[in-house]
Scaffold this active site. Sequence first.
Site, PDB file in Angstrom:
ATOM      1  N   ASN A 129     -13.387  -2.631  -7.600  1.00 48.77           N
ATOM      2  CA  ASN A 129     -14.472  -2.019  -8.591  1.00 48.77           C
ATOM      3  C   ASN A 129     -14.200  -1.180  -9.443  1.00 48.77           C
ATOM      4  OD1 ASN A 129     -16.721  -3.994  -8.165  1.00 48.77           O
ATOM      5  ND2 ASN A 129     -17.043  -3.045  -5.966  1.00 48.77           N
ATOM      6  N   ASP A 185       0.933  -1.243   0.069  1.00 42.90           N
ATOM      7  CA  ASP A 185       0.016   0.070  -0.059  1.00 42.90           C
ATOM      8  C   ASP A 185       0.878   1.378   0.023  1.00 42.90           C
ATOM      9  OD1 ASP A 185      -3.254   0.461   1.023  1.00 42.90           O
ATOM     10  OD2 ASP A 185      -1.908   2.207   1.151  1.00 42.90           O
ATOM     11  N   ARG A 212     -24.349 -13.827  -0.335  1.00 38.55           N
ATOM     12  CA  ARG A 212     -25.352 -13.393   0.229  1.00 38.55           C
ATOM     13  C   ARG A 212     -26.719 -13.822  -0.018  1.00 38.55           C
ATOM     14  NH1 ARG A 212     -22.931  -7.171  -0.789  1.00 38.55           N
ATOM     15  NH2 ARG A 212     -21.919  -6.951   1.134  1.00 38.55           N
ATOM     16  N   ARG A 267     -11.587   5.310  -4.213  1.00 36.26           N
ATOM     17  CA  ARG A 267     -13.008   5.346  -3.635  1.00 36.26           C
ATOM     18  C   ARG A 267     -13.996   6.229  -4.771  1.00 36.26           C
ATOM     19  NH1 ARG A 267     -13.526   3.482   2.029  1.00 36.26           N
ATOM     20  NH2 ARG A 267     -15.805   3.197   1.335  1.00 36.26           N
ATOM     21  N   ARG A 284     -19.613   6.093 -12.727  1.00 35.79           N
ATOM     22  CA  ARG A 284     -18.918   4.911 -12.752  1.00 35.79           C
ATOM     23  C   ARG A 284     -17.604   4.887 -13.774  1.00 35.79           C
ATOM     24  NH1 ARG A 284     -22.977   0.300 -10.476  1.00 35.79           N
ATOM     25  NH2 ARG A 284     -23.853   1.402  -8.653  1.00 35.79           N
ATOM     26  N   ASP A 301       2.405   4.672   6.775  1.00 40.60           N
ATOM     27  CA  ASP A 301       2.321   4.495   8.163  1.00 40.60           C
ATOM     28  C   ASP A 301       1.114   3.408   8.153  1.00 40.60           C
ATOM     29  OD1 ASP A 301       2.877   7.881   9.150  1.00 40.60           O
ATOM     30  OD2 ASP A 301       4.136   6.117   8.440  1.00 40.60           O
TER      31      ASP A 301
HETATM   32  N1  LIG Z   1     -15.859  -7.486  -5.794  1.00 38.01           N
HETATM   33  C1  LIG Z   1     -16.524  -7.055  -4.587  1.00 38.01           C
HETATM   34  O1  LIG Z   1     -17.446  -7.844  -4.267  1.00 38.01           O
HETATM   35  C2  LIG Z   1     -16.227  -6.047  -3.729  1.00 38.01           C
HETATM   36  C3  LIG Z   1     -16.809  -6.107  -2.122  1.00 38.01           C
HETATM   37  C4  LIG Z   1     -16.295  -4.796  -1.540  1.00 38.01           C
HETATM   38  C5  LIG Z   1     -15.332  -3.862  -1.908  1.00 38.01           C
HETATM   39  N2  LIG Z   1     -14.760  -4.084  -3.165  1.00 38.01           N
HETATM   40  C6  LIG Z   1     -14.038  -3.148  -3.915  1.00 38.01           C
HETATM   41  O2  LIG Z   1     -12.755  -3.193  -3.233  1.00 38.01           O
HETATM   42  C7  LIG Z   1     -12.032  -1.993  -3.406  1.00 38.01           C
HETATM   43  C8  LIG Z   1     -11.178  -1.439  -2.019  1.00 38.01           C
HETATM   44  O3  LIG Z   1     -12.327  -1.178  -1.152  1.00 38.01           O
HETATM   45  P1  LIG Z   1     -12.000  -0.741   0.237  1.00 38.01           P
HETATM   46  O4  LIG Z   1     -13.115  -0.275   1.265  1.00 38.01           O
HETATM   47  O5  LIG Z   1     -10.973  -1.598   0.782  1.00 38.01           O
HETATM   48  O6  LIG Z   1     -11.277   0.532  -0.112  1.00 38.01           O
HETATM   49  P2  LIG Z   1     -10.157   1.418   0.853  1.00 38.01           P
HETATM   50  O7  LIG Z   1     -10.063   2.855   0.254  1.00 38.01           O
HETATM   51  O8  LIG Z   1     -10.433   1.115   2.216  1.00 38.01           O
HETATM   52  O9  LIG Z   1      -8.758   0.758   0.288  1.00 38.01           O
HETATM   53  C9  LIG Z   1      -8.300   0.742  -0.899  1.00 38.01           C
HETATM   54  C10 LIG Z   1      -6.705   0.946  -0.509  1.00 38.01           C
HETATM   55  O10 LIG Z   1      -6.126   1.014  -1.531  1.00 38.01           O
HETATM   56  C11 LIG Z   1      -4.905   1.656  -1.452  1.00 38.01           C
HETATM   57  N3  LIG Z   1      -4.107   1.908  -2.642  1.00 38.01           N
HETATM   58  C12 LIG Z   1      -4.400   3.015  -3.504  1.00 38.01           C
HETATM   59  N4  LIG Z   1      -3.591   3.220  -4.526  1.00 38.01           N
HETATM   60  C13 LIG Z   1      -2.736   1.993  -4.141  1.00 38.01           C
HETATM   61  C14 LIG Z   1      -1.785   1.535  -5.055  1.00 38.01           C
HETATM   62  N5  LIG Z   1      -1.259   2.066  -6.166  1.00 38.01           N
HETATM   63  N6  LIG Z   1      -1.199   0.335  -4.753  1.00 38.01           N
HETATM   64  C15 LIG Z   1      -1.650  -0.252  -3.618  1.00 38.01           C
HETATM   65  N7  LIG Z   1      -2.476   0.155  -2.748  1.00 38.01           N
HETATM   66  C16 LIG Z   1      -3.267   1.268  -3.188  1.00 38.01           C
HETATM   67  C17 LIG Z   1      -5.262   2.805  -0.432  1.00 38.01           C
HETATM   68  O11 LIG Z   1      -4.257   3.431   0.027  1.00 38.01           O
HETATM   69  C18 LIG Z   1      -6.220   2.044   0.156  1.00 38.01           C
HETATM   70  O12 LIG Z   1      -5.562   1.791   1.516  1.00 38.01           O
HETATM   71  C19 LIG Z   1     -13.238  -0.909  -3.956  1.00 38.01           C
HETATM   72  O13 LIG Z   1     -13.005  -0.903  -5.223  1.00 38.01           O
HETATM   73  C20 LIG Z   1     -14.340  -1.521  -3.557  1.00 38.01           C
HETATM   74  O14 LIG Z   1     -15.403  -1.213  -4.661  1.00 38.01           O
HETATM   75  C21 LIG Z   1     -15.451  -4.933  -3.926  1.00 38.01           C
HETATM   76  O1  LIG Z   2     -20.895  -4.850  -0.802  1.00 40.15           O
HETATM   77  C1  LIG Z   2     -20.325  -4.019  -1.706  1.00 40.15           C
HETATM   78  N1  LIG Z   2     -19.944  -2.877  -1.134  1.00 40.15           N
HETATM   79  C2  LIG Z   2     -19.342  -2.033  -2.239  1.00 40.15           C
HETATM   80  C3  LIG Z   2     -18.649  -0.777  -1.670  1.00 40.15           C
HETATM   81  C4  LIG Z   2     -17.596  -1.020  -0.855  1.00 40.15           C
HETATM   82  C5  LIG Z   2     -17.034   0.129  -0.399  1.00 40.15           C
HETATM   83  S1  LIG Z   2     -17.794   1.254  -1.201  1.00 40.15           S
HETATM   84  C6  LIG Z   2     -18.744   0.436  -2.017  1.00 40.15           C
HETATM   85  C7  LIG Z   2     -20.621  -1.405  -2.826  1.00 40.15           C
HETATM   86  C8  LIG Z   2     -21.711  -1.382  -2.248  1.00 40.15           C
HETATM   87  C9  LIG Z   2     -23.023  -0.975  -2.912  1.00 40.15           C
HETATM   88  C10 LIG Z   2     -23.091  -0.298  -4.359  1.00 40.15           C
HETATM   89  C11 LIG Z   2     -21.682  -0.564  -4.701  1.00 40.15           C
HETATM   90  N2  LIG Z   2     -21.486  -0.163  -5.855  1.00 40.15           N
HETATM   91  C12 LIG Z   2     -20.368   0.275  -6.819  1.00 40.15           C
HETATM   92  C13 LIG Z   2     -20.462  -0.104  -8.181  1.00 40.15           C
HETATM   93  C14 LIG Z   2     -19.408   0.003  -8.767  1.00 40.15           C
HETATM   94  C15 LIG Z   2     -18.181   0.517  -8.374  1.00 40.15           C
HETATM   95  F1  LIG Z   2     -17.101   0.655  -9.238  1.00 40.15           F
HETATM   96  C16 LIG Z   2     -18.143   0.769  -6.873  1.00 40.15           C
HETATM   97  C17 LIG Z   2     -19.201   0.493  -6.194  1.00 40.15           C
HETATM   98  N3  LIG Z   2     -20.711  -0.903  -4.267  1.00 40.15           N
HETATM   99  C18 LIG Z   2     -18.812  -2.756  -3.317  1.00 40.15           C
HETATM  100  C19 LIG Z   2     -19.484  -3.972  -3.769  1.00 40.15           C
HETATM  101  O2  LIG Z   2     -19.137  -4.452  -4.912  1.00 40.15           O
HETATM  102  C20 LIG Z   2     -20.088  -4.653  -2.892  1.00 40.15           C
HETATM  103  S2  LIG Z   2     -21.031  -6.178  -3.293  1.00 40.15           S
HETATM  104  C21 LIG Z   2     -22.396  -5.585  -4.195  1.00 40.15           C
HETATM  105  C22 LIG Z   2     -22.544  -4.239  -4.522  1.00 40.15           C
HETATM  106  C23 LIG Z   2     -23.617  -3.889  -5.300  1.00 40.15           C
HETATM  107  C24 LIG Z   2     -24.846  -4.809  -5.461  1.00 40.15           C
HETATM  108  C25 LIG Z   2     -24.726  -6.150  -4.897  1.00 40.15           C
HETATM  109  C26 LIG Z   2     -23.443  -6.499  -4.327  1.00 40.15           C
HETATM  110 CL1  LIG Z   2     -23.207  -8.179  -3.869  1.00 40.15          CL
END
Ligand SMILES: NC(=O)c1ccc[n+]([C@@H]2O[C@H](COP(=O)([O-])OP(=O)(O)OC[C@H]3O[C@@H](n4cnc5c(N)ncnc54)[C@H](O)[C@@H]3O)[C@@H](O)[C@H]2O)c1
Ligand SMILES: O=C1N[C@](c2ccsc2)(c2cccc(Nc3ccc(F)cc3)n2)CC(O)=C1Sc1ccccc1Cl
Length: 334
Positions: free
Chosen positions: A139, A52, A170, A100, A107, A56
């Site tokens: 995402n 990351d 889910r 974020r 999007r 820190d």
């Molecule tokens: N696919 C899914 O089902 C799902 C579910 C939940 C969250 N997400 C996705 O996961 C991602 C992370 O979510 P989060 O809540 O942990 O966000 P977050 O902001 O808490 O964490 C993201 C981290 O990425 C780090 N980062 C930024 N640039 C970087 C780089 N060049 N190299 C390495 N690290 C770097 C940031 O410093 C930060 O700590 C989001 O895109 C979110 O949408 C996906």
């Molecule tokens: O559980 C989540 N949380 C997230 C989230 C986590 C931190 S900030 C947002 C979430 C929650 C709700 C909407 C949403 N939409 C989204 C779509 C495209 C993006 F590039 C980023 C976010 N994302 C990221 C994510 O993918 C999920 S699963 C999820 C999302 C929407 C519908 C169904 C499911 Cl199962």
Amino acid sequence: SQAFFRPIHNTAPPSQTNRHAKITVVGAGNVGMAIAQTVLTQDLVDEIALVDPMADKLRGEMLDLQHAAAFLPRTTILSSSSDYAVTSGSDLIVVTAGARQNPGESRLNLLQRNVALFRSIIPELAKHSPDAILMVVSNPVDILTYVAWKISGFPPNRVIGSGTNLDTSRFRFLLADHLEVNAQDVQAYVVGEHGDSSVALWSSISVGGVPILSFLERQQIPYEEEMLENIHKTVVEGAYEVINLKGYTSWAIGYSVASLARTLLRDQRRIHPVSVLARGFYGIEGGDVFLSLPAQLGHGGVVGVTNVHLTDEEMQKLRASAETLLELQSQLGI
Ligand SMILES: NC(=O)c1ccc[n+]([C@@H]2O[C@H](COP(=O)([O-])OP(=O)(O)OC[C@H]3O[C@@H](n4cnc5c(N)ncnc54)[C@H](O)[C@@H]3O)[C@@H](O)[C@H]2O)c1
Ligand SMILES: O=C1N[C@](c2ccsc2)(c2cccc(Nc3ccc(F)cc3)n2)CC(O)=C1Sc1ccccc1Cl
């Protein structure tokens, strides 16, 4: 440690064949640290490397996990750095790094910011672990998995997205709750595009080996079509509810990725709905696109994609998602 231990006579060097399983988690945020903590607790690997740019936070998270060592069954090496050399020799790399979504940000704009981020991190990861499996969680996960595949140059069997693995978990939880059975006895898949446009496969749901529709009839559980649709809607609403209540999601995605890591690293050949190169399946022919399908996973990544039965409507939804993703991908210049 020489002061504490003396070698016994005629010891042999440790076997060179013992595999040092290593996972790298890129991004030490909510999701990355939930994955790291769950992988550590489930004793899945010999080493976890964290990357990351926030030095820190990164060091603090590593130390905080190291301090749990006395409560863990096995010593797992925890390493961290903003230098990608720390990721060398990884068997599995999980990418959670991401910008974020700013309030009101489109999007597409978020996607373009994350693509720029991937252009800088994926080549570094591929250089240090050319034989690793790459798993994208960031995402929009399906498109970013395509981007990671294109930039890494890895074969498609070694690039997957967590895809609808979380959506499916889910979905199974809600079905199990509604049917008063254990979620592990619910065979159900959500496929296609992760998130709002995912597709629940009704026709192939079974509970304890019994197709759901006959299960409901046998249990005299009254149901209407929309009861099943409502459960899928609640999967989507549940994600938004968690975000609105706690601001992010972490635990469920942590467990779902750890489950994928176990299947991959232990060559379990289990079937999971994950984002794979879907071209050639279910009439998806318009180009290279990643969508979630029930895929068999093992040491080499994607071993195969199951030929699950889809209704015409389900097929149509998948193809529509493929068209949407292909259109977005065409604007990325990758
Ligand atoms: N696919 C899914 O089902 C799902 C579910 C939940 C969250 N997400 C996705 O996961 C991602 C992370 O979510 P989060 O809540 O942990 O966000 P977050 O902001 O808490 O964490 C993201 C981290 O990425 C780090 N980062 C930024 N640039 C970087 C780089 N060049 N190299 C390495 N690290 C770097 C940031 O410093 C930060 O700590 C989001 O895109 C979110 O949408 C996906
Ligand atoms: O559980 C989540 N949380 C997230 C989230 C986590 C931190 S900030 C947002 C979430 C929650 C709700 C909407 C949403 N939409 C989204 C779509 C495209 C993006 F590039 C980023 C976010 N994302 C990221 C994510 O993918 C999920 S699963 C999820 C999302 C929407 C519908 C169904 C499911 Cl199962």
